[in-house]
Scaffold this motif. Structure first.
Motif, PDB file in Angstrom:
ATOM      1  N   ASP A  50      41.605  31.140  28.424  1.00 26.06           N
ATOM      2  CA  ASP A  50      41.456  29.835  29.071  1.00 26.06           C
ATOM      3  C   ASP A  50      40.709  28.864  28.145  1.00 26.06           C
ATOM      4  OD1 ASP A  50      41.954  28.401  31.622  1.00 26.06           O
ATOM      5  OD2 ASP A  50      39.771  28.217  31.653  1.00 26.06           O
ATOM      6  N   HIS A  99      44.579  35.447  42.091  1.00 25.13           N
ATOM      7  CA  HIS A  99      44.628  33.981  42.057  1.00 25.13           C
ATOM      8  C   HIS A  99      43.355  33.354  42.613  1.00 25.13           C
ATOM      9  CE1 HIS A  99      49.312  34.073  41.955  1.00 25.13           C
ATOM     10  NE2 HIS A  99      48.773  34.164  40.750  1.00 25.13           N
ATOM     11  N   LYS A 103      40.758  31.089  40.455  1.00 25.34           N
ATOM     12  CA  LYS A 103      40.405  29.744  40.885  1.00 25.34           C
ATOM     13  C   LYS A 103      38.894  29.552  40.903  1.00 25.34           C
ATOM     14  CE  LYS A 103      41.586  26.273  44.232  1.00 25.34           C
ATOM     15  NZ  LYS A 103      42.350  25.880  45.400  1.00 25.34           N
ATOM     16  N   ASP A 109      45.748  27.294  35.712  1.00 29.01           N
ATOM     17  CA  ASP A 109      46.897  28.139  36.055  1.00 29.01           C
ATOM     18  C   ASP A 109      47.869  28.148  34.888  1.00 29.01           C
ATOM     19  OD1 ASP A 109      45.983  28.641  38.624  1.00 29.01           O
ATOM     20  OD2 ASP A 109      46.911  26.809  39.400  1.00 29.01           O
ATOM     21  N   GLU A 113      54.272  32.235  35.635  1.00 28.15           N
ATOM     22  CA  GLU A 113      53.639  33.523  35.891  1.00 28.15           C
ATOM     23  C   GLU A 113      54.696  34.528  36.358  1.00 28.15           C
ATOM     24  OE1 GLU A 113      50.703  33.780  39.137  1.00 28.15           O
ATOM     25  OE2 GLU A 113      49.285  34.469  37.610  1.00 28.15           O
TER      26      GLU A 113
END
Length: 479
Positions: A50, A99, A103, A109, A113
């Motif tokens: 990320d 998920h 979050k 996101d 996926e």
RNA sequence: GGCGAGGUAGCAAAGUGGUAAUGCGCUGGUCUGCAAAACCGGUAUUCGCGGGUUCGAUUCCCGCCCUCGCCUCCA
């Protein structure tokens, strides 16, 4: 505009990161196997990815980020059957949990996926192609194996020699269910149906069964990103055999390079050793909450070390994260206006005059192989004089605005969610009896009854609140 | 056995051929009745050990010790 340079596992060199097609940086991350809650070590990998994506995007490059869901393998099938749910229902539940955790951790996101069970035909096609090319062979029991000796480049990622591989495998290669292999280091592409798989099998030209684990990433990566794409990421443990096998399958089938770069993060350790269920040192996000820490604090903590170094998880480290996040949050608050949004910054990142002011060197540290510790060091160097000026008052609005703009790049790159530094609002949540004690203490103080004042202050502290005095009043904060 | 990562202050952790960022902690100060908060300052003559190269090495080379990971499912 300076670009990110990253250590590439394949070349073992620092490479400039840019999209080969000049438009979008296309990358694939090995995602979670959804048979239970992900642990914080899993999240280290996803958080590092990320961070990587945020740095690229903040420097003005668009991305196409694919991260798969592994929803068919030995573990998902076994656990689904224990739970008496269908494989689909079972994995859907854990995907949902993943998920939610993602979050909370403020992870972007992925753009796509895909899951393994949704791509059985693609995987079957890939096997067919490999058989045609002479790189795979069906065995007598309805399984299909990749023939390592048919692919001369095997081992280029981890530089493992086939001879070493065979020698090393000698002791463990005689598992009962692997006897059909021609060669001990061949790996399975299609696993023939077994009774213990229950209803979880699919048809194929070689009979019922299911795809081997390594295959899904090759099939889905190539489907969504092309036969050659920019980068492939995962934890170090995946280098061998998973990524090595992916490369073999993919490149043998296409004759083209699979991923241009490989990006691997080191492991998270706990108590000096790798996290594992058997050692009982495995934490999930829920465990972190139960210990009184937030997902934001975990994120800060896991990204505060460099991604190529093992870091040792500890609650001391979490405390440090909490303190530093508060410090940054109060700086942002003292700078007045809110932070520019991530999207705004991504837009201005592409312009040549992206100016981070005092935070330039911190940003540049990130561009050098995501050197987070160096970036944090530079960040605090930049922060200190600002804090001083703000404490002394009178900082021009222009200076504040510029600082906020530069700081925002770092806040968004790290994906920090800053805690609310509240004063008035929080006061509303103070229990009445604490307010009462604090008020009495203030009166005692004004009357210079120090003994009573101190006694009441201690009482407030024992209720879990701290009194911060100023010239003409006081504030209460939870301790 | 093969491949790989690492050993820097109490803890965490960057870094460079010219004499050690930064964070936490600890500690002194300003402020305060005293505190807390905030701000200012101090906190490794030394970078696992022993050699070598060099005017000079924590940084390069050689040897050694130790820790950890992968080689089987694994982020």
């Amino acid at each position: 505009m300076k670009r990110l340079h990253l250590h590439d596992t394949l070349s073992r060199d620092r490479c400039e990161i840019f999209p080969e097609d000049g438009e979008k940086f296309r990358f694939y991350c090995c995602g979670p196997t959804v048979y239970g809650p992900a642990h914080i070590g899993n999240f280290r990998a996803f958080l590092v990815q990320d961070l990587f994506r945020r740095v690229i995007e903040l420097s003005g490059i668009k991305t196409l980020h694919v991260r798969n869901i592994t929803d068919v393998d030995d573990k998902t099938i076994r656990e689904a059957q224990k739970s008496e749910l269908s494989l689909i229902e079972f994995t859907a539940g854990w995907t949902e949990r993943f998920h939610q955790d993602a979050k909370q951790l403020n992870m972007l996101d992925p753009h796509l996926e895909p899951s393994a069970v949704q791509h059985i035909p693609e995987q079957v096609q890939l096997i067919e192609r490999l058989i045609e090319n002479g790189n795979a062979y069906p065995s007598g029991d309805g399984s299909v194996y990749f023939s390592v000796k048919s692919y001369s480049n095997y081992g280029k990622l981890t530089r493992i020699d086939q001879r070493d591989l065979m020698a090393g495998a000698g002791e463990t290669a005689n598992d009962a269910d692997e006897y059909e292999k021609d060669n001990v280091c061949d790996f399975v592409l299609w696993k023939a149906r077994k009774p213990e798989d229950g209803d979880n099998y699919w048809d194929s030209p070689w009979g019922s069964g299911r795809p081997g684990w390594h295959l899904e990433c090759s099939a889905m990566g190539m489907k969504y990103l092309g036969e050659t794409f920019d980068l492939h990421a995962g934890g170090v443990d995946l280098c061998f055999p998973h990524h090595e096998n992916e490369i073999a399958q993919s490149e043998a089938s296409t004759g083209k390079q699979f991923a241009r770069h490989w990006f691997h993060n080191e492991h998270l350790m706990v108590d000096g050793s790798k996290m594992s269920k058997s050692l009982g040192n495995l934490y999930t996000l829920t465990d972190i909450h139960d210990r009184g820490f937030s997902a934001a604090e975990l994120r800060y903590s896991l990204l505060s070390g460099s991604y190529r170094t093992k870091i040792n998880f500890s609650f001391d480290r979490m405390n440090e994260a909490r303190i530093n996040l508060k410090r940054i949050a109060s700086l942002v608050q003292n700078l007045g206006a809110g932070l520019p949004s991530y999207e705004e910054l991504c837009d201005c990142g592409s312009s040549e005059d992206m100016n981070l002011g005092p935070f330039e060197s911190s940003w540049e540290a990130l561009l050098e192989d995501l050197n987070a510790p160096a970036a944090l060091g530079e960040l605090f160097v930049a922060i200190k004089p600002l804090e001083k000026e703000l404490a002394e008052g009178d900082v021009p609005e222009d200076t504040k605005k510029a600082a906020l703009h530069g700081l925002a790049f770092l806040v968004h790159a790290f994906g920090w969610v800053l805690p609310e530094i509240e004063s008035e609002q929080l006061a509303l949540d103070v229990p009445d009896h604490v307010k009462d004690l604090a008020e009495k203490r203030w009166i005692a103080k004004k009357e210079k009854d120090w003994a009573e004042s101190d006694r009441l202050r201690d009482a407030v502290i024992s209720e879990g609140w701290v009194i911060k005095d100023s010239k003409d009043g006081y504030e209460l904060e939870p301790s």
